[in-house]
Design a protein around this motif. Structure first.
Motif, mmCIF file in Angstrom:
data_model
loop_
_atom_site.group_PDB
_atom_site.id
_atom_site.type_symbol
_atom_site.label_atom_id
_atom_site.label_comp_id
_atom_site.label_asym_id
_atom_site.label_seq_id
_atom_site.Cartn_x
_atom_site.Cartn_y
_atom_site.Cartn_z
ATOM 1 N N GLU A 1 -3.533 -7.700 13.120
ATOM 2 C CA GLU A 1 -4.831 -7.418 13.218
ATOM 3 C C GLU A 1 -5.745 -8.209 14.423
ATOM 4 N N ARG A 2 -6.181 -7.639 15.009
ATOM 5 C CA ARG A 2 -7.180 -8.266 16.305
ATOM 6 C C ARG A 2 -6.068 -9.232 17.003
ATOM 7 N N ILE A 3 -5.061 -8.446 17.439
ATOM 8 C CA ILE A 3 -3.947 -9.128 18.523
ATOM 9 C C ILE A 3 -4.752 -9.292 19.575
ATOM 10 N N ASP A 4 -5.567 -8.178 20.319
ATOM 11 C CA ASP A 4 -6.288 -8.548 21.294
ATOM 12 C C ASP A 4 -6.861 -9.704 21.707
ATOM 13 N N SER A 5 -7.661 -10.027 20.680
ATOM 14 C CA SER A 5 -8.456 -11.274 20.564
ATOM 15 C C SER A 5 -7.573 -12.481 20.708
ATOM 16 N N TYR A 6 -6.541 -12.523 20.000
ATOM 17 C CA TYR A 6 -5.602 -13.782 20.684
ATOM 18 C C TYR A 6 -4.961 -13.590 21.882
ATOM 19 N N ARG A 7 -4.644 -12.417 22.445
ATOM 20 C CA ARG A 7 -4.123 -12.367 23.895
ATOM 21 C C ARG A 7 -5.229 -12.650 24.845
ATOM 22 N N ALA A 8 -6.502 -12.428 24.423
ATOM 23 C CA ALA A 8 -7.632 -12.778 25.387
ATOM 24 C C ALA A 8 -7.687 -14.242 25.338
ATOM 25 N N VAL A 9 -7.719 -15.006 24.298
ATOM 26 C CA VAL A 9 -8.107 -16.449 24.393
ATOM 27 C C VAL A 9 -6.877 -16.964 25.080
ATOM 28 N N THR B 1 -3.888 -11.390 9.610
ATOM 29 C CA THR B 1 -3.570 -10.345 8.794
ATOM 30 C C THR B 1 -2.684 -9.702 9.584
ATOM 31 N N ILE B 2 -1.274 -9.561 8.858
ATOM 32 C CA ILE B 2 -0.062 -9.007 9.681
ATOM 33 C C ILE B 2 0.303 -7.613 8.767
ATOM 34 N N GLU B 3 0.154 -6.510 9.455
ATOM 35 C CA GLU B 3 0.730 -5.480 8.811
ATOM 36 C C GLU B 3 2.140 -4.770 9.477
ATOM 37 N N LEU C 1 0.885 -1.187 0.119
ATOM 38 C CA LEU C 1 -0.035 -0.034 0.010
ATOM 39 C C LEU C 1 0.999 1.285 -0.063
ATOM 40 N N LEU C 2 1.027 1.740 -1.139
ATOM 41 C CA LEU C 2 1.848 3.040 -1.177
ATOM 42 C C LEU C 2 1.019 4.239 -0.868
ATOM 43 N N PRO C 3 1.683 5.342 -0.230
ATOM 44 C CA PRO C 3 1.258 6.492 0.411
ATOM 45 C C PRO C 3 0.547 7.384 -0.425
ATOM 46 N N ARG C 4 -0.541 7.870 -0.344
ATOM 47 C CA ARG C 4 -1.110 8.883 -1.071
ATOM 48 C C ARG C 4 -1.435 10.427 -0.301
ATOM 49 N N ASN C 5 -1.987 10.100 0.921
ATOM 50 C CA ASN C 5 -2.087 11.406 1.714
ATOM 51 C C ASN C 5 -1.051 11.586 2.940
ATOM 52 N N ASP C 6 -0.116 10.616 3.080
ATOM 53 C CA ASP C 6 0.980 10.795 3.918
ATOM 54 C C ASP C 6 2.234 10.322 3.280
ATOM 55 N N LYS C 7 3.347 9.875 3.979
ATOM 56 C CA LYS C 7 4.510 9.551 3.419
ATOM 57 C C LYS C 7 4.820 8.001 3.755
ATOM 58 N N ASP C 8 3.978 7.407 4.798
ATOM 59 C CA ASP C 8 4.559 5.874 5.276
ATOM 60 C C ASP C 8 3.811 4.832 4.390
ATOM 61 N N LEU C 9 4.735 3.635 3.892
ATOM 62 C CA LEU C 9 4.583 2.712 3.240
ATOM 63 C C LEU C 9 4.297 1.423 4.046
ATOM 64 N N LYS C 10 3.097 0.779 3.582
ATOM 65 C CA LYS C 10 2.568 -0.235 4.249
ATOM 66 C C LYS C 10 2.442 -1.638 3.565
ATOM 67 N N VAL C 11 2.774 -2.735 3.985
ATOM 68 C CA VAL C 11 2.617 -4.062 3.451
ATOM 69 C C VAL C 11 1.751 -4.902 4.369
ATOM 70 N N MET C 12 0.764 -5.529 3.612
ATOM 71 C CA MET C 12 -0.378 -6.368 4.454
ATOM 72 C C MET C 12 -0.197 -7.731 3.969
ATOM 73 N N GLU C 13 0.091 -8.808 4.931
ATOM 74 C CA GLU C 13 0.132 -10.180 4.481
ATOM 75 C C GLU C 13 -1.245 -10.872 5.076
ATOM 76 N N PHE C 14 -1.537 -11.806 4.404
ATOM 77 C CA PHE C 14 -2.663 -12.386 4.730
ATOM 78 C C PHE C 14 -2.690 -14.106 4.910
ATOM 79 N N PHE C 15 -2.956 -14.603 5.969
ATOM 80 C CA PHE C 15 -3.121 -15.950 5.883
ATOM 81 C C PHE C 15 -4.372 -16.621 6.738
ATOM 82 N N GLY C 16 -5.309 -16.886 5.925
ATOM 83 C CA GLY C 16 -6.620 -16.960 6.355
ATOM 84 C C GLY C 16 -7.344 -15.867 6.990
#
Length: 359
Positions: A204-212, A184-186, A166-181
């Motif tokens: 993504e949803r790391i709090d759910s993993y920690r809660a379990v 999601t890792i950013e 995900l290249l930046p449009r309105n800011d300067k930060d670059l993001k890469v998203m990985e998907f495994f079922g």
């Protein structure tokens, strides 16, 4: 004879046209091999720089982007964007009848040394592939030079699975998203004036993993899970998620292919061990009681579990083999339970590449 030459020439032109566009794999293997000259301009016009890239490394999507940019069609929606002011362009086709399955993004940053940095991302949806190219633009020489130091800016957490740049449009930060079922890792890169740096990684949803995890261990809040690794427990080519605390004393393993499923954990009472196709946590389950919980994984999903509980025999002064039961409460004979556990073979030590999470 003249007519034959015309036919041959026409066929030759069609052949050249068919070969004109390059594949993502070709671009990925070649983009660092040559510099590109830019005629005029100051290096901040994204369309001007991208047009030079497109001429050197032509793709169908790049050609359509340039046609769209030069048309009078209003733009600014989610799949066709030409934002000269912010130095960003994007093109994909949302037409269900379109055979084009590529998305293109490009952006330009102004560097602190007076140069510019051009980034071009090409993503193929079918047979997932991603190409990310970086070029330094020198306004004195009017040249785009491959920024080879950024060629491997991102290394996938697990090979063979899709990710999106995900290249930046309105800011300067670059993001890469990985998907495994459902996982999601950013990877979030900040801009230091010259290049994207210091990726901060989050789940993504790391709090759910920690809660379990907290539901299954003691004092989990005092030992937050701050690192992750992806490991393939059943060796089917799809990874499981392994989390741990900073000192490794607390750990948890999850399957994520279809849903998030807790496979096992470690705390101050229980130890985590791995087998091919299974995860076991074992330890204290009460006064004079120890238990081992084996959770079996097949096709990257939880299949079944066996629990072996042993109560200390005060007369014999030892722990007997104990009782076996499955996850639905059904009891197994001692012979059958022992046979299943013995079939796992020796413990294994997964090769884990630990990455710290932004907490």
């Amino acid at each position: 004879m003249k007519r034959l030459l015309i036919v041959v020439f026409a066929f030759f032109c069609l052949t050249i046209g068919a070969q004109k566009n390059m594949t993502l794999d070709q671009i990925k293997s070649q983009w660092t091999t040559k510099s590109l000259k830019v005629a005029g301009g100051n290096g901040t016009n994204i369309l001007q720089l991208f047009e030079v890239f497109q001429k050197a490394w032509p793709t169908y999507t790049g050609g359509e982007l340039l046609k769209f940019a030069k048309s009078k069609v209003p733009y600014g929606n989610n799949d066709k964007i030409v934002d000269i002011k912010n130095g960003y362009v994007e093109y994909s086709e949302d037409d269900p009848d379109s055979e084009n399955d590529e998305q293109l993004q490009a952006c330009v940053w102004r560097r602190s040394n007076g140069h510019s940095l051009l980034a071009v991302s090409l993503h193929r949806f079918s047979s997932e592939a991603e190409v990310l190219c970086f070029y330094d633009y020198n306004p004195q020489t009017k040249t785009l030079t491959p920024e080879k130091s950024l060629a491997n800016i991102f290394t996938p957490s697990f090979p063979g699975y899709r990710y999106r740049v995900l290249l930046p449009r309105n800011d300067k930060d670059l993001k890469v998203m990985e998907f495994f079922g459902v996982l999601t890792i950013e990877h979030h890169y900040s801009w230091d004036g010259m290049k994207p740096v210091n990726p901060q990684v989050s789940i993504e949803r790391i709090d759910s993993y920690r809660a379990v995890f907290a539901e299954n261990v003691f004092f989990a809040e005092e030992h937050p899970l701050t690192h992750y690794a992806l490991v393939d427990i059943d060796e089917d080519g799809f990874p499981e998620l392994w989390l741990r605390s900073a000192d490794s004393s607390y750990q948890a393993v999850f399957s994520t292919k279809l849903t998030m499923e807790y496979l096992g954990g470690q705390d101050d009472r229980r130890m985590l061990t791995f087998y091919k196709g299974a995860v076991c946590d074992s330890g204290n389950c009460g006064t004079g009681c120890i238990s081992s919980r084996y959770r079996f994984v097949e096709n990257s999903c939880f299949k079944t579990s066996i629990i072996n509980e042993q109560e200390y025999d005060m007369i014999e002064g030892a722990y007997p083999v104990g009782t076996f039961r499955t996850n639905d409460g059904s009891e197994l004979s001692e012979a059958e339970g022992t046979r299943i556990i013995d079939s796992l073979g020796e413990e294994i030590k997964p090769n884990a590449n630990w990455v710290r999470l932004a907490y």
